[in-house]
Design an enzyme around this catalytic site. Sequence first.
Site, PDB file in Angstrom:
ATOM      1  N   GLY A 215      -9.948  31.796 -10.713  1.00 49.97           N
ATOM      2  CA  GLY A 215     -11.343  31.815 -11.173  1.00 49.97           C
ATOM      3  C   GLY A 215     -11.872  33.233 -11.292  1.00 49.97           C
ATOM      4  O   GLY A 215     -11.110  34.209 -11.391  1.00 49.97           O
TER       5      GLY A 215
ATOM      6  N   ARG B  64      -4.381  28.184 -11.187  1.00 41.31           N
ATOM      7  CA  ARG B  64      -5.659  28.572 -11.821  1.00 41.31           C
ATOM      8  C   ARG B  64      -6.348  29.659 -11.002  1.00 41.31           C
ATOM      9  O   ARG B  64      -6.451  29.579  -9.785  1.00 41.31           O
ATOM     10  CB  ARG B  64      -6.566  27.347 -11.931  1.00 41.31           C
ATOM     11  CG  ARG B  64      -7.943  27.629 -12.550  1.00 41.31           C
ATOM     12  CD  ARG B  64      -9.013  27.771 -11.505  1.00 41.31           C
ATOM     13  NE  ARG B  64     -10.358  27.852 -12.083  1.00 41.31           N
ATOM     14  CZ  ARG B  64     -11.436  28.201 -11.387  1.00 41.31           C
ATOM     15  NH1 ARG B  64     -11.339  28.509 -10.117  1.00 41.31           N
ATOM     16  NH2 ARG B  64     -12.608  28.265 -11.957  1.00 41.31           N
TER      17      ARG B  64
ATOM     18  N   THR C  16     -18.275  28.699  -3.304  1.00 41.07           N
ATOM     19  CA  THR C  16     -17.722  30.023  -3.017  1.00 41.07           C
ATOM     20  C   THR C  16     -18.708  30.697  -2.098  1.00 41.07           C
ATOM     21  O   THR C  16     -19.861  30.279  -2.023  1.00 41.07           O
ATOM     22  CB  THR C  16     -17.668  30.835  -4.338  1.00 41.07           C
ATOM     23  OG1 THR C  16     -16.756  30.225  -5.226  1.00 41.07           O
ATOM     24  CG2 THR C  16     -17.275  32.276  -4.148  1.00 41.07           C
TER      25      THR C  16
ATOM     26  N   THR D 199     -21.244  32.966  -7.921  1.00 37.07           N
ATOM     27  CA  THR D 199     -20.645  31.673  -7.580  1.00 37.07           C
ATOM     28  C   THR D 199     -20.909  30.747  -8.767  1.00 37.07           C
ATOM     29  O   THR D 199     -21.846  30.966  -9.532  1.00 37.07           O
ATOM     30  CB  THR D 199     -21.255  31.061  -6.313  1.00 37.07           C
ATOM     31  OG1 THR D 199     -22.653  30.841  -6.525  1.00 37.07           O
ATOM     32  CG2 THR D 199     -21.089  31.954  -5.087  1.00 37.07           C
ATOM     33  N   GLY D 200     -20.112  29.711  -8.874  1.00 39.13           N
ATOM     34  CA  GLY D 200     -20.318  28.752  -9.957  1.00 39.13           C
ATOM     35  C   GLY D 200     -19.145  28.751 -10.910  1.00 39.13           C
ATOM     36  O   GLY D 200     -18.049  29.215 -10.569  1.00 39.13           O
TER      37      GLY D 200
HETATM   38  N1  ASP Z   1     -16.599  30.741  -9.037  1.00 41.55           N
HETATM   39  C1  ASP Z   1     -15.583  30.012  -8.342  1.00 41.55           C
HETATM   40  C2  ASP Z   1     -14.434  29.752  -9.244  1.00 41.55           C
HETATM   41  O1  ASP Z   1     -14.632  29.538 -10.418  1.00 41.55           O
HETATM   42  C3  ASP Z   1     -16.014  28.718  -7.816  1.00 41.55           C
HETATM   43  C4  ASP Z   1     -17.427  28.613  -7.348  1.00 41.55           C
HETATM   44  O2  ASP Z   1     -18.093  29.574  -7.156  1.00 41.55           O
HETATM   45  O3  ASP Z   1     -17.897  27.504  -7.131  1.00 41.55           O
HETATM   46  O4  ASP Z   1     -13.342  29.674  -8.752  1.00 41.55           O
END
Ligand code: ASP
Length: 349
Positions: free
Chosen positions: A228, A226, A198, A249-250
């Site tokens: 996030g 879905r 992200t 992010t994550g």
């Molecule tokens: N946080 C984002 C999500 O869960 C994905 C990411 O940051 O890698 O969609």
Amino acid sequence: MSKLSRRNFMKTGLAIGASSFIFKASPLLPAQPEKKIIAIASSNGLKATERAMELLRQGADPLDAVIAGVNLVEEDPEDTSVGYGGLPNEEGEVELDASVMHGPTHNAGAVAALRGIKTPSKVAKLVMERCDHALLVGEGALKFAKAHGFKEENLLTERAREIWLRWKETLSERDNWFPPKSEKLPAEVKSFVDAYGTINCLALDSQGNLAGVTTTSGLAFKLPGRVGDSPIIGAGLYVDNDIGAAGSTGRGEANLLNCGSFQVVNFMAQGYSPEEACLRTLQKIAEKTKYQPHLLDKDGLPRFGLNFYALNKKGEFGAASMWSGAYYAVHDGRENKLREAAYLFKRKK
Ligand code: ASP
């Protein structure tokens, strides 16, 4: 769960020292604090912070500056975690999530599961400005974008399609899809299973105003529909113009259950530095993970990555990650570079 490490506190102390006010000396006028302009982003955001800084220096609104910054990444086919070129859902469709928040007006807008539009962050800003809602999803978000003149495009690049196809063909030996006989599963495909990615970008302008944006293609090969944390105000992004801004992010699911960005801003309101606020939020999330044993590793620690980025009203900034080894992008008005994020747990070699 582990305590915040001494190293992290030491790093925090250094960060505060490095980013405290610089006073201009003048023989005639009393010393005035120099107005800080800062842009920070996730580690894939160096060109975003560069662009945001250019615009902030020209006096742009901080939200326009961060959106222009992340647009470069959304439009980049090489970044497989954001916008055009992002990895698709399990059916091979790219679905994007984004949110924006504007400090001076305490307003926000977001889109989720949006298909066919390369720059969801721009649509999120229009949701904020041009309708009476804060979040539009799916078909409704696409209709809204098209009403505003956005062109519907195929967001699946050849590279993303090939990665998705190999993932699908190697998922199970009991379905009807076979990988090519000669080819082993490319390492690249393996690295995308369970892959998150992200961009979050936050800015402070010379008037002391804050803004932020988070934009993503979300979890690779997710179930269609879905959503996030990125488009959820309070989870993937939060801005309080009197205090600070935070984004993430994550692993979105872990963040969604804990309203992480709101927590970070709340910790800054209690007087914690941006870095400490990120660490304390991660610690809360790590503690709550005990209720979800499938997300714990054999040592009882969270087996996922999660990062927070934070910037306060004074121009102090910081970032922290669940696991060591993460970086974030910072333009502090002098230089634009990646810096090491603090962390809660040290990765075993
Ligand atoms: N946080 C984002 C999500 O869960 C994905 C990411 O940051 O890698 O969609």
